[in-house]
Write a protein that holds these residues in place. Structure first.
Motif, mmCIF file in Angstrom:
data_model
loop_
_atom_site.group_PDB
_atom_site.id
_atom_site.type_symbol
_atom_site.label_atom_id
_atom_site.label_comp_id
_atom_site.label_asym_id
_atom_site.label_seq_id
_atom_site.Cartn_x
_atom_site.Cartn_y
_atom_site.Cartn_z
ATOM 1 N N ALA A 58 29.480 34.444 28.465
ATOM 2 C CA ALA A 58 29.731 34.008 29.212
ATOM 3 C C ALA A 58 31.828 34.230 29.665
ATOM 4 C CB ALA A 58 29.781 31.765 28.764
ATOM 5 N N LEU A 59 31.699 34.264 30.154
ATOM 6 C CA LEU A 59 33.420 34.226 30.163
ATOM 7 C C LEU A 59 33.945 33.454 31.256
ATOM 8 C CD1 LEU A 59 35.516 36.470 29.517
ATOM 9 C CD2 LEU A 59 34.956 37.568 31.522
ATOM 10 N N TRP A 60 35.219 32.850 31.867
ATOM 11 C CA TRP A 60 35.374 32.124 32.410
ATOM 12 C C TRP A 60 36.890 32.737 32.873
ATOM 13 C CZ3 TRP A 60 33.168 29.979 28.353
ATOM 14 C CH2 TRP A 60 32.287 29.376 28.637
ATOM 15 N N LEU A 61 37.170 32.215 34.084
ATOM 16 C CA LEU A 61 38.426 32.583 34.755
ATOM 17 C C LEU A 61 39.297 31.387 35.738
ATOM 18 C CD1 LEU A 61 40.556 34.534 36.545
ATOM 19 C CD2 LEU A 61 39.162 34.465 38.724
ATOM 20 N N VAL A 62 40.260 31.336 34.721
ATOM 21 C CA VAL A 62 41.663 30.369 35.300
ATOM 22 C C VAL A 62 42.339 30.711 35.808
ATOM 23 C CG1 VAL A 62 42.379 28.579 33.834
ATOM 24 C CG2 VAL A 62 40.356 29.219 33.109
ATOM 25 N N LEU A 69 43.724 33.998 33.994
ATOM 26 C CA LEU A 69 43.337 33.721 31.866
ATOM 27 C C LEU A 69 42.185 34.261 32.494
ATOM 28 C CD1 LEU A 69 44.340 33.164 29.549
ATOM 29 C CD2 LEU A 69 44.044 30.620 30.224
ATOM 30 N N TYR A 70 41.661 35.101 31.913
ATOM 31 C CA TYR A 70 39.596 35.432 31.482
ATOM 32 C C TYR A 70 39.735 34.382 30.070
ATOM 33 C CZ TYR A 70 39.890 38.273 35.678
ATOM 34 O OH TYR A 70 39.677 38.948 36.701
ATOM 35 N N VAL A 71 39.455 33.384 29.976
ATOM 36 C CA VAL A 71 38.552 32.764 28.788
ATOM 37 C C VAL A 71 37.259 33.521 28.193
ATOM 38 C CG1 VAL A 71 38.302 30.990 26.529
ATOM 39 C CG2 VAL A 71 39.883 30.935 29.307
ATOM 40 N N TRP A 84 27.074 44.371 22.281
ATOM 41 C CA TRP A 84 27.191 43.915 23.672
ATOM 42 C C TRP A 84 28.450 44.669 24.325
ATOM 43 C CZ3 TRP A 84 32.115 41.952 24.386
ATOM 44 C CH2 TRP A 84 32.553 41.898 23.363
ATOM 45 N N ASP A 85 27.951 44.018 25.345
ATOM 46 C CA ASP A 85 28.996 44.423 26.384
ATOM 47 C C ASP A 85 29.094 44.340 27.381
ATOM 48 O OD1 ASP A 85 30.561 46.865 28.326
ATOM 49 O OD2 ASP A 85 28.874 47.608 29.168
ATOM 50 N N SER A 86 30.150 44.100 28.115
ATOM 51 C CA SER A 86 30.464 43.079 29.598
ATOM 52 C C SER A 86 31.261 44.144 30.650
ATOM 53 C CB SER A 86 31.469 41.923 28.739
ATOM 54 O OG SER A 86 32.476 40.879 30.031
ATOM 55 N N PRO A 87 31.150 44.438 31.087
ATOM 56 C CA PRO A 87 31.664 44.504 32.883
ATOM 57 C C PRO A 87 33.011 44.293 32.779
ATOM 58 C CG PRO A 87 29.660 45.565 33.080
ATOM 59 C CD PRO A 87 29.204 44.508 31.550
ATOM 60 N N ARG A 88 32.804 42.594 33.089
ATOM 61 C CA ARG A 88 33.831 42.208 33.517
ATOM 62 C C ARG A 88 35.010 41.678 32.585
ATOM 63 N NH1 ARG A 88 31.142 36.176 33.926
ATOM 64 N NH2 ARG A 88 29.942 37.128 32.281
ATOM 65 N N LEU A 89 34.676 41.878 31.173
ATOM 66 C CA LEU A 89 36.000 42.029 30.031
ATOM 67 C C LEU A 89 36.371 43.457 30.144
ATOM 68 C CD1 LEU A 89 36.935 40.569 28.088
ATOM 69 C CD2 LEU A 89 35.032 40.561 26.301
ATOM 70 N N ASN A 90 35.585 44.231 30.399
ATOM 71 C CA ASN A 90 36.435 45.358 30.328
ATOM 72 C C ASN A 90 37.381 45.836 31.983
ATOM 73 O OD1 ASN A 90 35.073 46.600 28.223
ATOM 74 N ND2 ASN A 90 33.182 46.990 29.233
ATOM 75 N N ARG A 91 37.245 44.961 33.420
ATOM 76 C CA ARG A 91 37.849 45.073 33.943
ATOM 77 C C ARG A 91 39.019 44.769 33.429
ATOM 78 N NH1 ARG A 91 32.673 45.602 37.474
ATOM 79 N NH2 ARG A 91 33.077 42.700 37.100
ATOM 80 N N ILE A 326 39.175 26.795 38.038
ATOM 81 C CA ILE A 326 38.713 27.160 36.886
ATOM 82 C C ILE A 326 36.975 27.750 37.197
ATOM 83 C CG2 ILE A 326 37.053 27.233 34.567
ATOM 84 C CD1 ILE A 326 38.917 25.192 33.498
ATOM 85 N N THR A 327 37.166 28.898 37.829
ATOM 86 C CA THR A 327 35.474 30.201 38.486
ATOM 87 C C THR A 327 35.017 30.722 37.641
ATOM 88 O OG1 THR A 327 36.555 31.601 39.659
ATOM 89 C CG2 THR A 327 36.371 29.191 40.536
ATOM 90 N N SER A 328 33.322 30.752 37.461
ATOM 91 C CA SER A 328 32.622 31.855 37.210
ATOM 92 C C SER A 328 33.251 33.175 38.132
ATOM 93 C CB SER A 328 30.921 31.686 36.936
ATOM 94 O OG SER A 328 30.508 33.214 36.644
ATOM 95 N N PRO A 329 33.737 34.333 36.983
ATOM 96 C CA PRO A 329 33.922 35.426 37.687
ATOM 97 C C PRO A 329 33.203 36.257 38.690
ATOM 98 C CG PRO A 329 34.552 36.106 35.686
ATOM 99 C CD PRO A 329 33.884 34.317 35.878
ATOM 100 N N ALA A 330 32.843 36.654 39.762
ATOM 101 C CA ALA A 330 32.055 37.678 40.410
ATOM 102 C C ALA A 330 31.611 38.990 40.233
ATOM 103 C CB ALA A 330 32.743 37.711 42.246
#
Length: 331
Positions: A58-62, A69-71, A84-91, A326-330
């Motif tokens: 789980a990753l939040w965009l603030v 800010l990615y949390v 584990w892998d997270s394309p969003r976190l890598n970007r 605060i949103t959940s990133p696309a």
């Protein structure tokens, strides 16, 4: 078995959040603390409607004033070999200039020397007293012996420690033997950042001198309660060695929330005078560090324990109250 100095320090300092100074007044009677207390939860989390869960934790965009800010919420311990892998976190890491990790402890050599020369600042029994297991009630002794045998340990490493500290040393030993890491996912994210040349910084530091001095002030009753909490957490970890890691890695926040609320140390601090205020202060310091990151342009990544992130009036709620979106990133 001779325990390395660094390991002893680390285990003793695991009491960071539960060794607040004890007042001269008689403490209130100890309450039974549930393993995973029911919290109403962050209004931010409750408001999120994620239709399709993207891969990864789980990753939040603030967002605030153009800053991002990615949390990522941490839920230690996680299996050592968890993949584990997270394309969003890598970007996000490709765009980030800073990664914030949880606060670090700060302690000088003089404090460490005094701590051990005085018998662990009062958290060890006096010489020639009964060994730990001989002092425990029968039910706790049976659970403690069973737990240390599961960890492959004899009674020797724990015999001179008071119950609370012995419980946290044993919990750490068991997790190591079971292949669970208390350092993950922070250590993994640190490596990701260093590989990409992104600066890593602790949110803050806290002095451990007063904590070392107060570590021996827990009452006998509180010591036993803390040991029970540590053993309950150990037994839970033993029964669910991979469940939490799998759910965390898959971003299954509902399942993680159902089993993860706070550590044994955090539950212990709620029993201590001033404990709730200390935890609130730690949550506030984390929120302040993230708000500071939002005051500068660019992208920052932060790792925050879910126990601080998700509760009502936790880090997410405080960021929203400060004017952040605060949103959940696309994906």
């Amino acid at each position: 078995m001779v325990r390395p100095l660094s390991a002893l320090i680390g285990a003793a300092l695991a009491l960071t959040v539960l060794t607040v100074p004890v007042s001269a007044q008689t403490p209130p009677p100890l309450q039974t603390v549930e393993l995973f207390p029911q919290d109403p939860g962050s209004a931010v989390v409750e408001a999120l409607q994620v239709v399709a869960r993207p891969p990864g934790p789980a990753l939040w965009l603030v967002e605030k004033g153009g800053a991002k800010l990615y949390v990522i919420g941490s839920a230690p311990p996680l299996p050592h070999q968890l993949k584990w892998d997270s394309p969003r976190l890598n970007r996000a890491m490709d765009q980030a200039s800073l990664v914030l990790i949880p606060p670090e402890a700060s302690v000088g050599p003089l404090q460490v020397t005094k701590f051990f020369l005085t018998g662990g600042g009062g958290v060890r029994y006096r010489p020639f007293s009964k060994n730990l297991e001989e002092r425990l009630p029968a039910d706790l002794k049976a659970r403690f012996v069973s737990a240390r045998e599961r960890a492959g340990r004899t009674a020797v490493p724990y015999k001179d420690w008071k119950p609370a500290v012995a419980g946290f040393i044993l919990l750490s030993d068991f997790r190591q033997a079971a292949g669970l890491s208390e350092a993950k996912p922070v250590s993994t994210i640190e490596r990701m950042a260093k590989t990409k040349g992104v600066k890593v910084k602790a949110m803050s530091q806290y002095r451990l001198g007063p904590i070392l001095a107060s570590a021996g002030k827990l009452s006998d009753e509180a010591n036993l309660a803390c040991l029970r909490d540590a053993l309950t957490e150990l037994e839970y970890d033993g029964a669910h060695p991979t469940d939490m890691g799998t759910d965390w890695a898959n971003g299954d926040l509902a399942s993680v929330r159902a089993r993860y609320s706070s550590s044994a140390a955090q539950r212990c601090v709620m029993r201590a005078p001033g404990g709730p205020a200390l935890l609130a202060q730690q949550i506030g310091q984390s929120a302040d560090a993230l708000n500071e990151a939002l005051n500068r342009p660019g992208v920052t990544i932060a790792v925050v324990d879910l126990a601080f992130l998700l509760p009502s009036n936790g880090v997410l709620d405080r960021l929203k109250a400060s004017g952040a979106t605060i949103t959940s990133p696309a994906d």
